[in-house]
Each structure stands twice: as structure tokens, then as C-alpha cells.
Design an enzyme around this catalytic site. Sequence first.
Site, mmCIF file in Angstrom:
data_model
loop_
_atom_site.group_PDB
_atom_site.id
_atom_site.type_symbol
_atom_site.label_atom_id
_atom_site.label_comp_id
_atom_site.label_asym_id
_atom_site.label_seq_id
_atom_site.Cartn_x
_atom_site.Cartn_y
_atom_site.Cartn_z
ATOM 1 N N SER A 1 0.872 -1.171 0.000
ATOM 2 C CA SER A 1 0.000 0.000 0.000
ATOM 3 C C SER A 1 0.910 1.221 0.000
ATOM 4 O O SER A 1 1.826 1.333 -0.833
ATOM 5 C CB SER A 1 -0.912 -0.059 1.231
ATOM 6 O OG SER A 1 -1.666 1.110 1.374
ATOM 7 N N TYR B 1 -4.741 8.022 -7.178
ATOM 8 C CA TYR B 1 -3.759 7.147 -6.523
ATOM 9 C C TYR B 1 -4.232 6.775 -5.122
ATOM 10 O O TYR B 1 -4.229 5.598 -4.749
ATOM 11 C CB TYR B 1 -2.395 7.832 -6.463
ATOM 12 C CG TYR B 1 -1.314 6.982 -5.817
ATOM 13 C CD1 TYR B 1 -0.900 5.785 -6.394
ATOM 14 C CD2 TYR B 1 -0.701 7.384 -4.629
ATOM 15 C CE1 TYR B 1 0.089 5.007 -5.797
ATOM 16 C CE2 TYR B 1 0.288 6.610 -4.031
ATOM 17 C CZ TYR B 1 0.682 5.423 -4.622
ATOM 18 O OH TYR B 1 1.662 4.651 -4.034
ATOM 19 N N LYS C 1 -5.142 3.152 -3.424
ATOM 20 C CA LYS C 1 -4.432 2.564 -2.275
ATOM 21 C C LYS C 1 -5.357 2.393 -1.067
ATOM 22 O O LYS C 1 -5.208 1.441 -0.303
ATOM 23 C CB LYS C 1 -3.206 3.412 -1.918
ATOM 24 C CG LYS C 1 -2.077 3.337 -2.957
ATOM 25 C CD LYS C 1 -1.507 1.916 -3.092
ATOM 26 C CE LYS C 1 -0.281 1.863 -3.991
ATOM 27 N NZ LYS C 1 0.252 0.500 -4.173
HETATM 28 N N1 LIG Z 1 8.523 4.871 -4.195
HETATM 29 C C1 LIG Z 1 7.716 5.328 -3.249
HETATM 30 O O1 LIG Z 1 7.955 6.437 -2.713
HETATM 31 C C2 LIG Z 1 6.511 4.535 -2.819
HETATM 32 C C3 LIG Z 1 5.857 4.928 -1.647
HETATM 33 C C4 LIG Z 1 4.747 4.200 -1.216
HETATM 34 C C5 LIG Z 1 4.312 3.120 -1.953
HETATM 35 N N2 LIG Z 1 4.958 2.756 -3.097
HETATM 36 C C6 LIG Z 1 4.435 1.598 -3.843
HETATM 37 O O2 LIG Z 1 5.474 0.676 -4.040
HETATM 38 C C7 LIG Z 1 5.173 -0.135 -5.176
HETATM 39 C C8 LIG Z 1 6.424 -0.273 -6.036
HETATM 40 O O3 LIG Z 1 6.788 0.994 -6.539
HETATM 41 P P1 LIG Z 1 8.315 1.470 -6.613
HETATM 42 O O4 LIG Z 1 8.462 2.629 -5.727
HETATM 43 O O5 LIG Z 1 9.234 0.318 -6.458
HETATM 44 O O6 LIG Z 1 8.358 2.072 -8.106
HETATM 45 P P2 LIG Z 1 9.011 1.522 -9.455
HETATM 46 O O7 LIG Z 1 10.456 1.257 -9.253
HETATM 47 O O8 LIG Z 1 8.622 2.487 -10.508
HETATM 48 O O9 LIG Z 1 8.264 0.126 -9.661
HETATM 49 C C9 LIG Z 1 6.936 0.029 -10.057
HETATM 50 C C10 LIG Z 1 6.753 -1.352 -10.632
HETATM 51 O O10 LIG Z 1 5.372 -1.558 -10.998
HETATM 52 C C11 LIG Z 1 5.380 -2.125 -12.306
HETATM 53 N N3 LIG Z 1 4.140 -1.936 -13.038
HETATM 54 C C12 LIG Z 1 3.518 -0.786 -13.375
HETATM 55 N N4 LIG Z 1 2.419 -1.064 -14.108
HETATM 56 C C13 LIG Z 1 2.351 -2.404 -14.230
HETATM 57 C C14 LIG Z 1 1.463 -3.316 -14.849
HETATM 58 N N5 LIG Z 1 0.422 -2.897 -15.579
HETATM 59 N N6 LIG Z 1 1.705 -4.643 -14.755
HETATM 60 C C15 LIG Z 1 2.771 -5.105 -14.060
HETATM 61 N N7 LIG Z 1 3.666 -4.303 -13.468
HETATM 62 C C16 LIG Z 1 3.446 -2.974 -13.548
HETATM 63 C C17 LIG Z 1 6.543 -1.447 -12.999
HETATM 64 O O11 LIG Z 1 6.872 -2.134 -14.178
HETATM 65 P P3 LIG Z 1 7.732 -1.465 -15.379
HETATM 66 O O12 LIG Z 1 9.160 -1.592 -14.955
HETATM 67 O O13 LIG Z 1 7.387 -2.280 -16.559
HETATM 68 O O14 LIG Z 1 7.288 -0.036 -15.500
HETATM 69 C C18 LIG Z 1 7.581 -1.565 -11.899
HETATM 70 O O15 LIG Z 1 8.117 -2.849 -11.851
HETATM 71 C C19 LIG Z 1 3.983 0.532 -5.866
HETATM 72 O O16 LIG Z 1 2.807 -0.206 -5.562
HETATM 73 C C20 LIG Z 1 3.919 1.908 -5.232
HETATM 74 O O17 LIG Z 1 2.607 2.424 -5.214
HETATM 75 C C21 LIG Z 1 6.048 3.440 -3.546
#
Ligand SMILES: NC(=O)c1ccc[n+]([C@@H]2O[C@H](COP(=O)([O-])OP(=O)(O)OC[C@H]3O[C@@H](n4cnc5c(N)ncnc54)[C@H](OP(=O)(O)O)[C@@H]3O)[C@@H](O)[C@H]2O)c1
Length: 273
Positions: free
Chosen positions: A132, A146, A150
Site C-alpha cells: 500500500s 492514486y 491505495k
Molecule cells: N517509491 C515510493 O515512494 C513509494 C511509496 C509508497 C508506496 N509505493 C508503492 O510501491 C510499489 C512499487 O513501486 P516502486 O516505488 O518500487 O516504483 P518503481 O520502481 O517504478 O516500480 C513500479 C513497478 O510496478 C510495475 N508496473 C507498473 N504497471 C504495471 C502493470 N500494468 N503490470 C505489471 N507491473 C506494472 C513497474 O513495471 P515497469 O518496470 O514495466 O514499468 C515496476 O516494476 C507501488 O505499488 C507503489 O505504489 C512506492
Amino acid sequence: MNQTILITGASSGIGKASATVFADRGWNVVATMRNTDDGIELAGRDNVLVEALDLLDSTSITTAVGRGIERFGAIDVLLNNAGYGAYGPLEATPMSVLRRQFEVNVFGLVETVKAVLPSMRAQRNGVIINISSVGGRMTFPLGSLYHGSKWAVEGLSEALHFELATLGIRVKLIEPGGVNTDFGGRSFVFTHAPESPDYQPLVDMAAAALQEEASDDNQEPHEVAELIFNAATDGTDQIRYISGDGAAQLLANRYSAEQDEQFVAGMRAQFGL
Ligand SMILES: NC(=O)c1ccc[n+]([C@@H]2O[C@H](COP(=O)([O-])OP(=O)(O)OC[C@H]3O[C@@H](n4cnc5c(N)ncnc54)[C@H](OP(=O)(O)O)[C@@H]3O)[C@@H](O)[C@H]2O)c1
């Protein structure tokens, strides 16, 4: 026999770091991603299976789960990590953009849960971990899409936690704050809506604030991955795991407010609303 985890969005960020942490500790890892070319590093390891999975493609979900079970015998932990952030004024955001946000962050996650449940139910054992965000329990302006997605993940995960408890399946939530990944790049869609001048002051302010948010007090992806490993293996019924001091502080501020009014007033002051 070694335990197996299936991870969505293992191409980058938290998903990739989690694949590495679990593989380093001897787990079998089904590292799924939209484009398997992004999994070349992981694919070189004996205990990692890289599979194509796009949350917008139901067949790819069932195929990846099936191949994971075929290769490793079972899926003990599902990590629903993949997701992205769509922001912007709701009124000016096309329904197609809104629907896509929920298709990926909510319905794709649900489909993946449904795909692993028959085998987890049969073995009366499993852990489902949904990523989340602090944004699943608080909101920022222009984040209706968004945050809506979530908050949906939070609600459905909590209800599923109860629903699956008697079947030996635990459901857990990870709530990161800012993490140094490509979330603000490849995973960030902002509808600026220049054709809607009424929203531009807020668009400018929110875009700047979200940018600040990205650089302030962030965690590294491997730190979130360690918390995920803990959630997968602690054997407890804990539902929520807040990741990092920044996230804990944000949620403490949010929930120390006796009433919503105090939080809302703070946000209104911050954004001059
Ligand atoms: N970074 C933060 O500050 C933060 C904070 C709170 C929560 N989150 C959550 O953490 C999770 C991971 O994000 P992250 O920060 O690691 O960002 P990230 O490095 O951009 O990773 C996002 C991942 O989701 C994949 N994705 C997007 N659309 C997709 C789809 N249709 N089917 C399958 N995969 C898909 C992307 O694939 P591609 O490589 O193909 O684009 C990538 O592997 C997310 O759920 C995000 O909401 C992140």
C-alpha cells in the site's frame, strides 16, 4: 523444501530489491514483470524464475502463477508490489486514466490474489503481502486517483485478512513513505490539465510539493524489502507494517488528530486552500 515467493513488478524499485533479498536468503523467487528483458540480472540465478506478468493482462497473471507452481511446487508468499501513481484534478482527468489506475493498482492485484488462492487454500498455508503506502491511509491534494486506489487496497486487504484467517492464509499490508525508486519517473502520471485554468494554482503547488516529497527523508528500496521479508516470515497475524520513520511520522500526525478537521485544516494551510 525451500519457500517460494511470487513478486509482481520485480523489474525495478521495491519489487527488484525484494527479489534480491529473498533470493539471497535461499528462497525460490518467481520474479514477474511486464518486460522480461528487465529481469536479465535476476534470471542468471538458479533459484529465480523470471516470468512475464502485466496486471492489465489476465492471461499473463494465471500463466505466470501456473509456471511458478510448476517450477517450484508451490507459492508460499505472494508480494503484490506492482503499481503506479496517477495524479491530477479529478474533473479534468479522462475516465480512461482513472480506470487504468484502478485496473492496475486494485483489480490487477485482486486477480493475482485470486490466481494464487486455490493452491494456498489447498496447502492451508500462505502469506499475501500487498504494498500500500502511507497514501493508503492519508491523502495529498490532487491524489484522488492514486489514494483512492491505495485506500481500496487497504480496505480489501483488511477484509481479506479476516476472510482467509481460518484457511491458514495471512494477509498483510506494507505502508512505505518516500522510497528512492523510479516511482516519480516511470511510475508517475500527472494530468496537468492546462485547459482547466481554475485548477492551475493547485496543480503548480501540488506538483512542486510532490517533487519535494520525493527527495525528503526517503528510504532505500532494500530497507522496504527487509520489512517485507520480516512480514513474510514473522509468523504473526500483524496486518500493517509501516515502512520508515518518515512514514510513521506522517501517519502519527494524521491519526493524532482527534477529528479529521485538524488534519484537513493542516493540509489546507499547507496548500493555501
Ligand atoms: N517509491 C515510493 O515512494 C513509494 C511509496 C509508497 C508506496 N509505493 C508503492 O510501491 C510499489 C512499487 O513501486 P516502486 O516505488 O518500487 O516504483 P518503481 O520502481 O517504478 O516500480 C513500479 C513497478 O510496478 C510495475 N508496473 C507498473 N504497471 C504495471 C502493470 N500494468 N503490470 C505489471 N507491473 C506494472 C513497474 O513495471 P515497469 O518496470 O514495466 O514499468 C515496476 O516494476 C507501488 O505499488 C507503489 O505504489 C512506492
